[in-house]
Design an enzyme around this catalytic site. Structure first.
Site, PDB file in Angstrom:
ATOM      1  CE  LYS A 104      50.992 -22.551 -14.786  1.00  0.00           C
ATOM      2  NZ  LYS A 104      50.806 -23.701 -15.550  1.00  0.00           N
ATOM      3  N   GLY A 186      41.256 -37.340 -19.778  1.00  0.00           N
ATOM      4  CA  GLY A 186      42.569 -36.894 -19.294  1.00  0.00           C
ATOM      5  C   GLY A 186      42.988 -35.559 -19.894  1.00  0.00           C
ATOM      6  CD  GLU A 189      46.036 -31.098 -14.226  1.00  0.00           C
ATOM      7  OE1 GLU A 189      46.086 -31.992 -13.368  1.00  0.00           O
ATOM      8  OE2 GLU A 189      46.969 -30.845 -15.005  1.00  0.00           O
ATOM      9  CE  LYS A 204      50.090 -21.103 -18.915  1.00  0.00           C
ATOM     10  NZ  LYS A 204      49.146 -22.048 -19.521  1.00  0.00           N
TER      11      LYS A 204
HETATM   12  N1  HSE Z   1      47.061 -26.312 -17.618  1.00  0.00           N
HETATM   13  C1  HSE Z   1      47.608 -25.544 -18.687  1.00  0.00           C
HETATM   14  C2  HSE Z   1      46.660 -25.549 -19.869  1.00  0.00           C
HETATM   15  C3  HSE Z   1      48.946 -26.009 -19.149  1.00  0.00           C
HETATM   16  O1  HSE Z   1      45.594 -26.173 -19.831  1.00  0.00           O
HETATM   17  O2  HSE Z   1      46.983 -24.897 -20.845  1.00  0.00           O
HETATM   18  C4  HSE Z   1      50.062 -25.652 -18.239  1.00  0.00           C
HETATM   19  O3  HSE Z   1      50.228 -24.269 -18.127  1.00  0.00           O
END
Ligand code: HSE
Length: 424
Positions: A104, A186, A189, A204
């Site tokens: 994205k 997990g 991140e 997005k």
């Molecule tokens: N890190 C994004 C989320 C997923 O937590 O939705 C990948 O776009």
């Protein structure tokens, strides 16, 4: 008769691994339904030692082995981030290779030039997986809802923040504690900034709004506020008034004016989006012919994302002619959508007010001076240290007027602890 399509991967982390597994385990069904077999010829990885489950012959650390291989006709990109992904996608398109991407960031920032490169060489550019993982919202906007003028989109497009806010709502826990726990599990991140600061959602939203409103809505035009300042007390006060807090990606169009914003938002408990819990994503939209619609599903994860990528791969390999979004995607279009920086919505505010005569009327007067009308007010709990907590919900008002009113409420009257937006 079966046709074999030779493909290459750029990257093979979580998502690439999911695509590999889906292609391996589901190849017979795909071949049966479509007549297509996919042969993964080369996979670009950082280190040759890490990927013991892939045949050694396909692995390479040289990008040229993928993009310069004349037999590879479709390149699948899973590197993520702006660079070097943007460079590699461009190079693949310039060599006439169709690209399927889940990226994205590179896509939202460089859509214009990537599409130009694809058109110039006749290659395809497919990006369903870039927004909301398995939910087929790109295809829906590009094709299935073409007969609609889309009025607005409300999206829960980031799973990490929806997971955190859901747990804060259910457990009354504070942001920092839930984030730590989500990282331990997990589910967030190690560096969660792009998610929790709202940037992931903003990339997005810029893609969704551009497709929905048939004009480019640059990422820079999205107002972004994340969830790092959200306090458990506000979620609790909102719940008492019948509201749920979500990180919403909002896009609305009025004529040529478009407002695009990502911020924590209170919505009524009976709104369909209020029930989207945990890491799920959802997009709620309204079109003049289709009316209200909602799409819900998994926005991340190896197989859900692979679901969108492999569907794009089949679509790309079966296309007689690649299609490009039919909107104005020029850097300087003749008729540009205009960025609207002063939207209207209702507001929630919590204040710690001095408990003495006239204080409430001064706050109400300040709101009135800026055209802000109060819809509901609660005085909460007992007086503490000469202060009481007041919670206001306003009627719809201008963002800038509300911000100005809040600035003019001085500490001798009340300190403003929080200001959040409310959408119906
Ligand atoms: N890190 C994004 C989320 C997923 O937590 O939705 C990948 O776009």
């Amino acid at each position: 008769m079966e046709k074999t399509v030779k493909i290459g991967f750029l990257g093979c982390g979580n998502v690439g691994g999911g695509v590999w597994r889906l292609l391996s385990g589901f190849s017979r069904e795909i071949a049966h339904r479509t007549g297509l077999r996919f042969d993964v010829r080369r996979v670009l990885v950082r280190s040759l030692d890490k990927h013991r489950d892939l045949p050694a012959g396909v692995l390479t650390t040289r990008v040229e082995d993928v993009i310069d291989d004349p037999e590879i006709s479709i390149v699948l990109e899973f590197l993520g981030g702006e660079e070097p992904a943007h460079q590699y996608i461009t190079a693949a398109l310039e060599r006439g290779k169709t690209v399927v991407t889940a990226n994205k960031v590179a896509f939202a920032l460089h859509w214009h030039e990537l599409q130009k490169a694809a058109k110039a060489s006749g290659a395809g550019l497919y990006y369903e997986a870039a927004v909301c993982g398995a939910i087929p919202i790109i295809h829906t906007l590009e094709e299935s809802l073409q007969a609609n003028r889309i009025h607005y989109i409300y999206g829960i497009v980031n799973g990490t923040t929806n997971y955190i806010l859901t747990r804060m709502s259910k457990e009354g826990a504070e942001y920092a504690d839930v984030l730590k726990d989500a990282q331990r599990l997990g589910l967030a991140e190690p560096d969660p900034s792009s998610d929790v600061e709202g940037l992931d959602a903003a990339y997005k939203l810029s893609i969704l709004a551009s497709l929905a409103f048939h004009g480019r809505v640059p990422f820079e035009n999205v107002y972004v506020e994340g969830i790092t300042q959200v306090q458990a007390e506000d979620i609790r006060c909102g719940q008492e008034l019948g509201y749920t807090l979500k990180l919403l990606a909002i896009a609305k169009r009025d004529g040529l004016k478009v407002e695009t914003r990502v911020h924590p938002t209170f919505i009524k408990n009976d709104h369909p989006l209020a029930n989207i819990s945990g890491a799920f994503n959802a997009v709620f939209l309204n079109g003049h012919a289709c009316g209200d619609m909602m799409f819900m599903g998994r926005g991340a994860g190896d197989l859900p994302t692979a679901s969108a990528i492999v569907s794009d791969l089949v679509r790309a390999a079966s296309a007689q002619k690649h299609l490009y979004p039919t909107f104005e995607n020029e850097l300087n279009p003749t008729v540009a959508l205009q960025n609207n920086t002063d939207w209207r919505c209702a507001f929630y505010s919590r204040m710690l007010a001095q408990d003495r005569p006239g204080v409430l009327s001064r706050i109400a007067q300040t709101f009135a001076d800026h055209g802000v009308s109060i819809a509901a007010m609660q005085q909460k709990g007992a007086r503490a240290g000469g202060h009481v907590t007041l919670v206001f919900i306003t009627h719809e008002a201008s963002e800038q007027a509300m911000q100005q009113a809040i600035l003019e409420i001085t500490p001798d009257v009340a300190t403003v602890e929080s200001l959040l937006r409310v959408e119906d």
